[in-house]
Write an enzyme that holds these catalytic residues in place. Structure first.
Site, PDB file in Angstrom:
ATOM      1  N   CYS A 108      -3.259   1.664   6.877  1.00  0.00           N
ATOM      2  CA  CYS A 108      -3.088   1.502   5.186  1.00  0.00           C
ATOM      3  C   CYS A 108      -3.663   2.369   4.504  1.00  0.00           C
ATOM      4  CB  CYS A 108      -3.920   0.034   5.039  1.00  0.00           C
ATOM      5  SG  CYS A 108      -5.688   0.196   5.297  1.00  0.00           S
ATOM      6  N   HIS A 278      -9.318  -2.403   2.779  1.00  0.00           N
ATOM      7  CA  HIS A 278      -7.752  -2.159   2.768  1.00  0.00           C
ATOM      8  C   HIS A 278      -7.324  -1.426   1.617  1.00  0.00           C
ATOM      9  CE1 HIS A 278      -3.714  -3.161   3.737  1.00  0.00           C
ATOM     10  NE2 HIS A 278      -3.460  -3.736   2.448  1.00  0.00           N
ATOM     11  N   ASN A 298       1.780  -3.693  -1.183  1.00  0.00           N
ATOM     12  CA  ASN A 298       1.109  -3.882   0.079  1.00  0.00           C
ATOM     13  C   ASN A 298       1.848  -2.998   1.062  1.00  0.00           C
ATOM     14  OD1 ASN A 298      -0.643  -4.228   2.007  1.00  0.00           O
ATOM     15  ND2 ASN A 298      -0.649  -6.470   1.807  1.00  0.00           N
TER      16      ASN A 298
END
Length: 339
Positions: A108, A278, A298
């Site tokens: 990520c 994240h 995302n």
């Protein structure tokens, strides 16, 4: 006296922990609990039949790491709109609308960076240059400057690598777009899908300084460089001003298991265990039913959340969302011939 105070603090902390029930991260019970809290968002199932190790690996950002210097922002006289969406502000830049998929890899930190970098190249060249910057190149070639590949990394290191070493182009898995497309396949979040199962396993791919067959120019010629990289202060207005003036940014926050169930609305942590840090791409802001939010992309495919996007509470550093923002400016001189 100090021991009385310490004991009281421990009892209060223990009481708070016990007041929040414990649920399996993907359980119906957790979905129902969140939806009964009259909060600002709705929960539902995004993942079925996946390992918890995979869910924790999705959160592959090391929080609290070294940061580049802050860029001085002069926002006192800047009038910012109540709502802003980079997709609408720069409609000629297709990457702003894109949702990628990191697969079974804690990458990520790399995705948040290359997504925002891709957007900014388009924005700062007035849409004359549109490129998907390669997450594969960053993930595999940055090395210890960025962290540990699929086992986690630092967003600041990613932006620093862009300015120092450059990044080639590369699209989604099996897209054959660009020099180095992503090599890790999407995995199946659902029970009856056709993709491979999501696991917490898998090594970081090897760094290859060769473009895929049939692509030109060469790896070295395909590099895109940043002029600088910097941190943005945790001031709500500074972050808004940065997005408004220069495009989407990379941010990072603490993920709890209830976030995995996000479907719509403005996310605020309700309950659930800590899953990890994240990294994501912040592309705008607004207000929904009186609740201020950040608009965020995302990297868990479009079948997660609101077609891959989500909103999270703005202005209170919720889950640390305003404490880890990094960005940078592209070196536009490398594109003059194309412009």
């Amino acid at each position: 006296m100090w021991w009385l105070w310490a004991s009281l603090c421990c009892l209060l902390a223990l009481g708070d922990a016990r007041s929040r029930p414990s649920f399996h991260p993907l359980s119906d019970e957790l979905v129902n609990y969140v939806n009964k809290q009259n909060t600002t968002w709705q929960a539902g199932h995004n993942f079925y039949n996946v390992d918890v190790s995979y869910l924790k690996r999705l959160c592959g950002t090391f929080l609290g790491g070294p940061k580049p210097p802050q860029r001085v922002m002069f926002t006192e006289d800047l009038k910012l709109p109540e709502s802003f969406d980079a997709r609408e502000q720069w409609p000629q830049c297709p990457t702003i609308k894109e949702i990628r998929d990191q697969g079974s890899c804690g990458s990520c930190w790399a995705f948040g960076a290359v997504e925002a970098i891709s957007d900014r190249i388009c924005i700062h060249t007035n849409a004359h240059v549109s490129v998907e910057v390669s997450a594969e190149d960053l993930l595999t070639c940055c090395g210890i400057m960025c962290g540990d590949g699929c086992n986690g990394g630092y967003p600041a290191g990613a932006w620093n690598f862009w300015t120092r070493k450059g990044l080639v182009s590369g699209g989604l898995y099996d897209s054959h777009v660009g020099c180095r497309p992503y090599s890790i396949p999407p995995c199946e979040h659902h029970v009856n899908g056709s993709r491979p199962p999501c696991t917490g396993e898998g090594d970081t791919p090897k760094c290859s300084k060769i473009c895929e067959p049939g692509y030109s120019p060469t790896y070295k010629q395909d590099k895109h460089y940043g002029y600088n990289s910097y941190s943005v202060s945790n001031s709500e207005k500074d972050i808004m001003a940065e997005i408004y003036k220069n495009g989407p940014v990379e941010g990072a926050f603490s993920v709890y298991s209830d976030f995995l169930l996000y479907k719509s609305g403005v996310y605020q942590h309700v309950t659930g265990e800590m899953m990890g840090g994240h990294a994501i791409r912040i592309l705008g802001w607004g207000v929904e039913n009186g609740t201020p939010y950040w608009l965020v992309a995302n990297s868990w495919n479009t079948d997660w959340g609101d077609n891959g996007f989500f909103k999270i509470l703005r202005g209170q550093d919720h889950c640390g969302i305003e404490s880890e923002v990094v960005a940078g400016i592209p070196r536009t001189d490398q594109y003059w011939e194309k412009i």
